[in-house]
Write a protein that holds these residues in place. Structure first.
Motif, short mmCIF file in Angstrom:
data_model
loop_
_atom_site.label_atom_id
_atom_site.label_comp_id
_atom_site.label_asym_id
_atom_site.label_seq_id
_atom_site.Cartn_x
_atom_site.Cartn_y
_atom_site.Cartn_z
N ARG A 104 0.85 -1.19 0.00
CA ARG A 104 0.00 0.00 0.00
C ARG A 104 0.89 1.24 0.00
O ARG A 104 1.73 1.41 0.88
CB ARG A 104 -0.92 0.01 1.22
N CYS A 120 10.60 4.51 -1.89
CA CYS A 120 10.56 3.31 -1.06
C CYS A 120 10.86 2.06 -1.87
O CYS A 120 10.94 0.98 -1.32
CB CYS A 120 9.23 3.17 -0.36
N MET B 1 3.38 -9.78 3.26
CA MET B 1 4.62 -9.30 2.63
C MET B 1 5.60 -10.45 2.44
O MET B 1 6.07 -11.04 3.42
CB MET B 1 5.28 -8.21 3.51
N LYS B 2 5.82 -10.80 1.21
CA LYS B 2 6.76 -11.89 0.92
C LYS B 2 8.19 -11.36 1.13
O LYS B 2 8.44 -10.16 1.08
CB LYS B 2 6.58 -12.38 -0.51
N THR B 5 9.39 -8.95 -1.49
CA THR B 5 8.92 -7.57 -1.35
C THR B 5 9.75 -6.83 -0.31
O THR B 5 10.11 -5.67 -0.51
CB THR B 5 7.43 -7.57 -0.98
N LEU B 9 11.98 -2.99 -0.52
CA LEU B 9 11.47 -1.81 0.17
C LEU B 9 12.53 -1.06 0.98
O LEU B 9 13.26 -1.65 1.77
CB LEU B 9 10.33 -2.20 1.11
N GLN B 92 6.39 -15.35 4.42
CA GLN B 92 5.50 -14.21 4.33
C GLN B 92 5.22 -13.66 5.72
O GLN B 92 4.95 -14.43 6.65
CB GLN B 92 4.19 -14.66 3.67
N ARG B 110 -0.09 -5.36 7.81
CA ARG B 110 -1.34 -5.95 8.32
C ARG B 110 -1.96 -6.76 7.21
O ARG B 110 -2.02 -6.30 6.07
CB ARG B 110 -2.28 -4.81 8.75
N ASP B 111 -2.41 -7.94 7.55
CA ASP B 111 -3.00 -8.84 6.53
C ASP B 111 -2.06 -8.99 5.34
O ASP B 111 -2.51 -8.98 4.19
CB ASP B 111 -4.37 -8.31 6.06
N ALA B 112 -0.80 -9.12 5.64
CA ALA B 112 0.26 -9.39 4.65
C ALA B 112 0.55 -8.22 3.71
O ALA B 112 1.27 -8.40 2.72
CB ALA B 112 -0.05 -10.65 3.84
N ILE B 113 0.01 -7.03 4.00
CA ILE B 113 0.29 -5.88 3.13
C ILE B 113 1.01 -4.79 3.92
O ILE B 113 0.49 -4.30 4.91
CB ILE B 113 -1.01 -5.31 2.51
N PRO B 114 2.24 -4.43 3.49
CA PRO B 114 2.95 -3.35 4.18
C PRO B 114 2.35 -2.01 3.78
O PRO B 114 2.01 -1.78 2.61
CB PRO B 114 4.39 -3.47 3.67
N ASN B 115 2.22 -1.13 4.75
CA ASN B 115 1.64 0.19 4.54
C ASN B 115 2.77 1.21 4.41
O ASN B 115 3.37 1.62 5.40
CB ASN B 115 0.72 0.53 5.71
N MET B 116 3.06 1.61 3.17
CA MET B 116 4.15 2.56 2.92
C MET B 116 3.58 3.94 2.63
O MET B 116 4.08 4.66 1.76
CB MET B 116 5.02 2.08 1.75
N MET B 117 2.54 4.32 3.33
CA MET B 117 1.95 5.64 3.13
C MET B 117 2.71 6.64 3.97
O MET B 117 2.86 6.46 5.18
CB MET B 117 0.47 5.63 3.57
N LEU B 118 3.15 7.73 3.36
CA LEU B 118 4.01 8.69 4.02
C LEU B 118 3.36 9.29 5.27
O LEU B 118 3.96 9.34 6.33
CB LEU B 118 4.36 9.81 3.04
N GLU B 120 1.18 8.18 7.08
CA GLU B 120 0.81 7.21 8.12
C GLU B 120 2.04 6.56 8.74
O GLU B 120 1.92 5.72 9.62
CB GLU B 120 -0.13 6.15 7.54
#
Lengths: 226, 124
Positions: A104, A120, B1-2, B5, B9, B92, B110-118, B120
């Motif tokens: 995301r 990133c 997140m494997k 991935t 990052l 994972q 969370r739920d296998a998805i990394p949150n790369m929102m600035l 947040e």
């Protein structure tokens, strides 16, 4: 896989039930996605055995198509949590958990330095596939956002890689000259008439036809022909 | 997140790399080993990132999986490729936190998805 097999499989995918207007959420039509990426593989070999990035994956249609066509790996990125949930279900229904992973992020985020590459993401991909927002909503959507996506995509591939991106046919000349200004090479592979069923409350017509170009853009300038 | 991935990052704020991982919940995919696939992958992978991830996920990795040497060997063997396959394609992180060692920004998984929102990204 034959084009029609890919298209038929993509037709079964879940799409947006409550699309967000400010993000211009439309699932890429199965026919378009299938045709686009099957051509990418058949003509250029840009999907099978490749490391692929789906920039703005939305419902995950292009990611699933790339997975079906034999990509080594697909990284799907999107700003919207709900879109990623749909993408994930589509991936799992298509048995592509081994191939596709999601992140995301906001393509427009630039961190501490203003740069055309997602800070990133280290390393480079072989291929980027992209159905960007078109900036069609004027004040709701950033102007030139489709070019922002394209520029970002170009910086995410290594020098031998390729970007496959969809843009309104009405912007063809502008995109051609912008791509050249960036020192890159772009080719509009074909045009597709996209019939958008009435998605948002404000739209008056029941359906709307929008002509889109399928672009293939590579980072280097083409060698001048002799 | 494997694991793959994770290797791609860096910190969104300061590009610090690699991101350190604290795993709350992990999962393992069953994914057939194909050496040519991993050979294709190698030029795109960062060795230091692989070593950091294998350290951070140590308790979740297969006991039989060989450890990766800190320095990338001149020649890689099938055993190395198998270890990299296990780490990047099978391992994972379902829930956890990625932390930048340079600026201490934190990114949640969370739920296998990394949150790369600035906006947040959190701090210590």
């Amino acid at each position: 896989m034959k084009d029609w097999e890919v298209q038929a499989a993509l037709q079964e995918l879940e799409t947006f039930k409550k699309p967000k207007i400010e993000l211009e959420q439309y699932a890429t039509p199965a026919e378009l996605a299938g045709h686009f990426l099957c051509s990418a593989q058949r003509t250029y070999g840009d999907i099978e055995g490749k490391m692929v990035l789906d920039l703005g994956c939305g419902a995950g249609v292009l990611s699933v198509a790339a997975g079906m066509l034999g990509a080594d790996s697909v990284t799907g990125v999107d700003v919207d949590e709900e879109a990623l949930e749909i993408s994930r279900r589509n991936r799992d229904e298509s048995d592509l958990e081994d191939v596709i992973d999601f992140v995301r992020l906001n393509v427009a985020d630039r961190g501490e330095k203003d740069q055309p590459v997602l800070p990133c993401f280290r390393g480079k991909f072989d291929t980027v596939v992209c159905n960007p927002p078109f900036g069609a909503n004027r004040d709701r959507q950033q102007k030139g956002i489709d070019l922002l996506f394209l520029h970002t995509a170009l910086n995410m591939v290594h020098s031998g890689g390729a970007v496959y991106s969809l843009h309104k046919s009405s912007t063809r000349e502008h995109i051609q000259s912008t791509v050249e200004k960036w020192g890159a090479t772009g080719e509009a592979l074909g045009e597709y008439s996209w019939n958008l069923a009435k998605t948002y409350k404000h739209q008056k017509k029941a359906t709307k036809d929008i002509a889109v170009d399928m672009w293939r853009v590579t980072p280097k300038r083409a060698a001048p022909s002799r | 997140m494997k694991g793959l991935t994770h290797n791609l990052l860096a910190c969104l704020k300061c590009t610090g790399y690699p991101l350190r991982l604290v795993v709350k919940e992990a999962d393992q995919l069953e994914c057939e080993f194909e050496q040519e696939h991993i050979v294709r992958l190698m030029p795109k992978l960062d060795w230091d990132g692989l070593v950091a991830l294998s350290e951070d996920m140590k308790e979740f990795l297969d006991a039989e999986a060989p450890a990766l040497p800190k320095e990338r060997p001149a020649t890689l063997t099938t055993e190395h490729y198998k270890a990299i396959h296990h780490l990047t394609m099978e391992m994972q992180t379902v829930n956890g936190t990625l932390t930048c060692s340079k600026c201490n920004s934190k990114f949640q998984i969370r739920d296998a998805i990394p949150n790369m929102m600035l906006h947040e990204a959190g701090d210590a």
